[in-house]
Motif scaffolding. Structure first.
Motif, PDB file in Angstrom:
ATOM      1  N   ASN A 157       0.842  -1.316   0.267  1.00  0.00           N
ATOM      2  CA  ASN A 157       0.139  -0.167  -0.062  1.00  0.00           C
ATOM      3  C   ASN A 157       0.454   1.489  -0.025  1.00  0.00           C
ATOM      4  O   ASN A 157       1.412   2.036   0.953  1.00  0.00           O
ATOM      5  CB  ASN A 157      -1.203  -0.134   0.865  1.00  0.00           C
ATOM      6  CG  ASN A 157      -1.297  -0.868   1.074  1.00  0.00           C
ATOM      7  OD1 ASN A 157      -2.993  -1.509   0.437  1.00  0.00           O
ATOM      8  ND2 ASN A 157      -1.242  -2.034   2.114  1.00  0.00           N
ATOM      9  N   PRO A 158       1.556   1.639  -0.756  1.00  0.00           N
ATOM     10  CA  PRO A 158       2.955   2.373  -0.817  1.00  0.00           C
ATOM     11  C   PRO A 158       2.401   3.373  -1.000  1.00  0.00           C
ATOM     12  O   PRO A 158       3.008   4.570  -0.889  1.00  0.00           O
ATOM     13  CB  PRO A 158       3.473   2.694  -2.080  1.00  0.00           C
ATOM     14  CG  PRO A 158       2.436   1.017  -3.018  1.00  0.00           C
ATOM     15  CD  PRO A 158       1.128   0.682  -2.480  1.00  0.00           C
ATOM     16  N   THR A 159       0.685   3.786  -1.168  1.00  0.00           N
ATOM     17  CA  THR A 159       0.949   5.682  -1.464  1.00  0.00           C
ATOM     18  C   THR A 159       0.867   6.199  -0.108  1.00  0.00           C
ATOM     19  O   THR A 159       0.144   5.450   1.006  1.00  0.00           O
ATOM     20  CB  THR A 159      -0.844   5.572  -2.223  1.00  0.00           C
ATOM     21  OG1 THR A 159      -1.178   4.891  -1.324  1.00  0.00           O
ATOM     22  CG2 THR A 159      -0.781   6.821  -2.969  1.00  0.00           C
ATOM     23  N   SER A 160       1.655   7.157  -0.094  1.00  0.00           N
ATOM     24  CA  SER A 160       1.967   8.010   1.595  1.00  0.00           C
ATOM     25  C   SER A 160       0.659   8.953   1.651  1.00  0.00           C
ATOM     26  O   SER A 160       0.202   9.491   0.546  1.00  0.00           O
ATOM     27  CB  SER A 160       2.610   9.170   1.413  1.00  0.00           C
ATOM     28  OG  SER A 160       3.257   9.481   0.445  1.00  0.00           O
ATOM     29  N   VAL A 161       0.190   9.029   3.080  1.00  0.00           N
ATOM     30  CA  VAL A 161      -1.049   9.711   3.316  1.00  0.00           C
ATOM     31  C   VAL A 161      -0.768  11.237   3.900  1.00  0.00           C
ATOM     32  O   VAL A 161       0.598  11.700   3.770  1.00  0.00           O
ATOM     33  CB  VAL A 161      -1.033   9.457   5.165  1.00  0.00           C
ATOM     34  CG1 VAL A 161      -2.560   9.419   5.313  1.00  0.00           C
ATOM     35  CG2 VAL A 161      -1.273   7.820   4.969  1.00  0.00           C
TER      36      VAL A 161
ATOM     37  N   GLU B  66      -8.703  15.927   5.058  1.00  0.00           N
ATOM     38  CA  GLU B  66      -9.049  13.821   6.202  1.00  0.00           C
ATOM     39  C   GLU B  66      -9.736  12.685   5.612  1.00  0.00           C
ATOM     40  O   GLU B  66      -9.720  11.674   6.878  1.00  0.00           O
ATOM     41  CB  GLU B  66     -10.596  15.037   7.069  1.00  0.00           C
ATOM     42  CG  GLU B  66     -11.113  14.688   8.174  1.00  0.00           C
ATOM     43  CD  GLU B  66     -12.109  15.651   8.727  1.00  0.00           C
ATOM     44  OE1 GLU B  66     -13.344  15.132   8.226  1.00  0.00           O
ATOM     45  OE2 GLU B  66     -11.683  17.028   8.544  1.00  0.00           O
ATOM     46  N   GLU B  67      -9.966  12.239   4.593  1.00  0.00           N
ATOM     47  CA  GLU B  67     -10.283  11.819   3.440  1.00  0.00           C
ATOM     48  C   GLU B  67      -9.114  10.691   3.733  1.00  0.00           C
ATOM     49  O   GLU B  67      -9.522   9.391   3.714  1.00  0.00           O
ATOM     50  CB  GLU B  67     -10.995  12.138   2.189  1.00  0.00           C
ATOM     51  CG  GLU B  67     -11.508  11.437   1.850  1.00  0.00           C
ATOM     52  CD  GLU B  67     -12.065  11.134   0.211  1.00  0.00           C
ATOM     53  OE1 GLU B  67     -11.969  12.357  -0.402  1.00  0.00           O
ATOM     54  OE2 GLU B  67     -12.067  10.644  -0.449  1.00  0.00           O
TER      55      GLU B  67
ATOM     56  N   VAL C 159      -6.703   4.801   8.610  1.00  0.00           N
ATOM     57  CA  VAL C 159      -6.836   4.628   9.453  1.00  0.00           C
ATOM     58  C   VAL C 159      -7.682   2.883   9.664  1.00  0.00           C
ATOM     59  O   VAL C 159      -7.998   2.638  10.180  1.00  0.00           O
ATOM     60  CB  VAL C 159      -7.915   5.339  10.346  1.00  0.00           C
ATOM     61  CG1 VAL C 159      -8.815   5.069  11.301  1.00  0.00           C
ATOM     62  CG2 VAL C 159      -7.186   6.406  10.925  1.00  0.00           C
ATOM     63  N   VAL C 160      -8.794   3.320   8.020  1.00  0.00           N
ATOM     64  CA  VAL C 160     -10.294   2.720   8.339  1.00  0.00           C
ATOM     65  C   VAL C 160      -9.199   0.888   7.443  1.00  0.00           C
ATOM     66  O   VAL C 160     -10.123  -0.130   7.863  1.00  0.00           O
ATOM     67  CB  VAL C 160     -11.373   1.820   7.494  1.00  0.00           C
ATOM     68  CG1 VAL C 160     -12.059   3.623   8.235  1.00  0.00           C
ATOM     69  CG2 VAL C 160     -10.709   2.724   6.202  1.00  0.00           C
TER      70      VAL C 160
ATOM     71  N   ILE D 178      -2.752   4.239  16.366  1.00  0.00           N
ATOM     72  CA  ILE D 178      -3.306   4.594  15.253  1.00  0.00           C
ATOM     73  C   ILE D 178      -3.649   6.466  16.413  1.00  0.00           C
ATOM     74  O   ILE D 178      -3.409   7.889  15.302  1.00  0.00           O
ATOM     75  CB  ILE D 178      -4.775   3.659  14.890  1.00  0.00           C
ATOM     76  CG1 ILE D 178      -4.622   3.139  14.637  1.00  0.00           C
ATOM     77  CG2 ILE D 178      -4.720   5.447  14.057  1.00  0.00           C
ATOM     78  CD1 ILE D 178      -5.851   1.806  13.778  1.00  0.00           C
ATOM     79  N   ALA D 179      -4.710   5.885  17.158  1.00  0.00           N
ATOM     80  CA  ALA D 179      -5.028   7.547  17.607  1.00  0.00           C
ATOM     81  C   ALA D 179      -3.868   8.499  17.963  1.00  0.00           C
ATOM     82  O   ALA D 179      -3.630   9.729  17.504  1.00  0.00           O
ATOM     83  CB  ALA D 179      -6.242   6.720  19.006  1.00  0.00           C
ATOM     84  N   GLN D 180      -2.816   8.139  18.669  1.00  0.00           N
ATOM     85  CA  GLN D 180      -1.988   8.883  19.367  1.00  0.00           C
ATOM     86  C   GLN D 180      -0.915   9.552  17.415  1.00  0.00           C
ATOM     87  O   GLN D 180      -0.765   9.994  17.816  1.00  0.00           O
ATOM     88  CB  GLN D 180      -0.543   8.648  20.135  1.00  0.00           C
ATOM     89  CG  GLN D 180      -1.233   7.961  21.360  1.00  0.00           C
ATOM     90  CD  GLN D 180      -0.934   8.360  22.347  1.00  0.00           C
ATOM     91  OE1 GLN D 180      -0.822   9.869  22.501  1.00  0.00           O
ATOM     92  NE2 GLN D 180      -1.792   7.547  23.649  1.00  0.00           N
ATOM     93  N   TRP D 181      -0.976   8.552  16.549  1.00  0.00           N
ATOM     94  CA  TRP D 181      -0.331   9.155  15.770  1.00  0.00           C
ATOM     95  C   TRP D 181      -0.908  10.460  14.880  1.00  0.00           C
ATOM     96  O   TRP D 181      -0.209  11.123  14.357  1.00  0.00           O
ATOM     97  CB  TRP D 181      -0.103   7.662  14.651  1.00  0.00           C
ATOM     98  CG  TRP D 181       0.630   8.104  13.187  1.00  0.00           C
ATOM     99  CD1 TRP D 181       2.296   8.053  13.232  1.00  0.00           C
ATOM    100  CD2 TRP D 181      -0.638   8.038  12.228  1.00  0.00           C
ATOM    101  NE1 TRP D 181       1.952   8.458  11.676  1.00  0.00           N
ATOM    102  CE2 TRP D 181       0.485   8.782  10.762  1.00  0.00           C
ATOM    103  CE3 TRP D 181      -1.309   8.355  11.550  1.00  0.00           C
ATOM    104  CZ2 TRP D 181       0.187   8.866   9.618  1.00  0.00           C
ATOM    105  CZ3 TRP D 181      -1.587   8.610  10.789  1.00  0.00           C
ATOM    106  CH2 TRP D 181      -1.079   8.936   9.268  1.00  0.00           C
ATOM    107  N   ARG D 182      -2.083   9.817  14.566  1.00  0.00           N
ATOM    108  CA  ARG D 182      -2.863  10.733  14.057  1.00  0.00           C
ATOM    109  C   ARG D 182      -2.196  12.614  14.827  1.00  0.00           C
ATOM    110  O   ARG D 182      -2.632  13.481  14.249  1.00  0.00           O
ATOM    111  CB  ARG D 182      -4.155   9.867  13.616  1.00  0.00           C
ATOM    112  CG  ARG D 182      -5.447  11.355  13.169  1.00  0.00           C
ATOM    113  CD  ARG D 182      -6.192   9.972  13.556  1.00  0.00           C
ATOM    114  NE  ARG D 182      -7.884  11.316  12.992  1.00  0.00           N
ATOM    115  CZ  ARG D 182      -8.117  12.025  13.534  1.00  0.00           C
ATOM    116  NH1 ARG D 182      -8.091  11.917  15.038  1.00  0.00           N
ATOM    117  NH2 ARG D 182      -9.192  12.918  12.486  1.00  0.00           N
TER     118      ARG D 182
END
Ligand code: CMC
Length: 428
Positions: free
Chosen positions: A146-150, A155-156, A162-163, A394-398
């Motif tokens: 899943n190489p695309t960086s965030v 928000e999307e 996350v999901v 995840i919450a802490q990273w976000r």
């Protein structure tokens, strides 16, 4: 209380503002310490006194034994919420409406397929590999698939990432266990709840229909909630610090899994059970192990006891102890290990060494007994911890990315050799 702290060094006074959290915790903001004092730094091994960030996710008062996620007490969440609601709460800040929860679950399920080629990576591991090493590697490998960086400003994009991990991670958890047991690797069942699906993926036999057991579903739901976040512990700080270099979420999580693996952290749940087994094999001689734990010349520690922050009791341990009794009772399991654990706890709580050091049972002391009663192999215990801790990471990273925190980069006090002249090899 004054709103500043004054530090005097060699007669010069330096002022630093005090900052207060919503629960009236006070911290000295030393952001300008080095520039104000000409390069003086602080030393705080193990960061026992250092607040690395401001966070609005989890509140913990170790003296009073309080743990809250986003303001809700752990006791109430463990009793009334289900895991997926807690996942949503931790990551997005509020309990979801039914509509939000349904959409969240649908989106997670839509992303739950793991690329079939990941099985080839798994196949390359020997069956003897520890599942935590395998899980960390597979989580890291997800980056390649899943190489695309965030784009954290979208928000999307954030939501989709996350999901995606919430969908794929339980598949990896199940695969690490099934591979060890020589069972075929398959996918979940999108008609099921999140936790029911995890259980089916882990335990389904290829030649039998899997029948859900409500006792197991409720027990796992509760255990996952209790493990879901715990503010700036070793693995969470690792996730935040790795993520602070703008490495992706999957890479940051993989590092967090490695941090969790250690026996002083999440690995303690496996170590507790091994310790209790050893005591059982030693004719239940708890006194011997108590003496070992207190002996300064012996590196043995009473696993599942003590906590960096809780100096009263770990509220999670209370809930888990009660749950262990209930789950074993409901399943009709009589496990002598539970009696050994209770005996050991009683002895430790009355022992001056443990009293003086404020050492109480922590979350890991009783959790393994429940996992075992559920049929989960000992080596998988820390993997189950990771599954529970995933939303917290995840919450802490976000939060760290949304707050645009700077790269984590501590200072040090150099205590090595001063400048030396190089000597060629024949003159050394
Ligand atoms: N058994 C015996 N003595 C202990 C124990 C123990 N489990 N834990 C701490 N001590 C002693 C330690 O030897 C020290 O004694 P002294 O002051 O005489 O030198 C004193 O208590 C303070 O210990 P510390 O190592 O300075 O405390 P810490 O805050 O650095 O460590 C801990 C916290 C959890 C790493 C430690 O208590 C420990 O190793 N416990 C066993 C492992 C364990 O159960 N870990 C799971 C933690 S909870 C789940 C999680 O979040 O991962």
């Amino acid at each position: 209380m004054s709103d500043k702290a004054i530090l005097e060094i060699n007669g010069s006074k330096h002022e630093f503002p005090l900052v207060r959290g919503t629960e009236n915790e006070t911290a000295i903001n030393i952001k300008t310490l080095r520039s104000d004092t000409g390069g003086i730094t602080t030393i705080d091994p193990g960061y026992k006194n250092t607040g690395a960030c401001e966070s609005s996710i989890t509140f913990l008062d170790g003296e009073k034994g309080i743990l809250r996620y986003r303001g809700y007490s752990i006791e109430e969440l463990a009793e009334k919420a289900d895991f997926l609601e807690v996942v949503y709460l931790l990551i997005f800040g509020n309990l979801p409406t039914q509509e939000q929860l349904d959409k969240f679950h649908t989106d997670i399920k839509a992303k739950s397929i793991v690329d079939d080629d990941v099985k080839k990576i798994l196949d390359a591991f020997p069956k003897t590999a520890h599942p935590m090493g395998v899980l960390s590697s597979l989580t890291s490998a997800l980056t390649a698939f899943n190489p695309t960086s965030v784009n954290v400003d979208s928000e999307e994009d954030m939501y989709n990432t996350v999901v995606k991990i919430l969908g794929k991670f339980p598949v990896l958890v199940a695969w690490t266990m099934r591979k060890k047991q020589g069972l075929p690797l398959d996918y979940g069942d999108n008609s099921l709840g999140y936790v029911e699906n995890v259980l089916k993926m882990m335990f389904r036999k290829p030649n039998e229909e899997y029948v859900q057991n409500e006792i197991l579903v409720n027990a796992l739901d509760k255990l996952l909630i209790l493990h879901a976040d715990h503010e700036q512990n070793c693995s969470t700080s690792t996730v935040r610090i790795v993520g602070s270099s703008h490495a992706g979420l999957f890479a940051s999580l993989s590092a967090g899994i490695s941090a969790l693996w250690g026996p002083l952290h999440g690995g303690a749940n496996q170590a507790v059970l091994e310790m209790l087994e050893a005591i059982k094999a030693d004719d239940g001689d708890t006194k011997k192990y108590m003496a070992k734990a207190k002996d300064k010349n012996d590196s043995f520690r009473l696993m599942g006891f003590g906590h960096r922050v809780y100096k009263n009791f770990d509220p999670r341990a209370r809930i888990i102890k009660k749950a262990a009794d209930e789950v074993l009772g409901d399943l009709g399991v009589e496990d002598p290990i539970l009696d050994i654990a209770k005996g050991l706890e009683k002895e430790a709580l009355e022992d001056q060494y443990f009293v003086d050091r404020k050492l109480y049972p922590n979350v890991d002391f009783y959790s393994g007994i429940i996992y075992r009663a559920m049929g989960i192999p000992t080596e998988m215990f820390t993997v189950m911890f990771a599954l529970g801790r995933l939303p917290g990471w995840i919450a802490q990273w976000r939060e760290m990315r949304l707050r645009k925190e700077p790269i984590g980069r501590p200072r040090q006090m150099y205590i090595g050799e001063t400048l030396r002249e190089f000597k060629s090899i024949n003159k050394r």
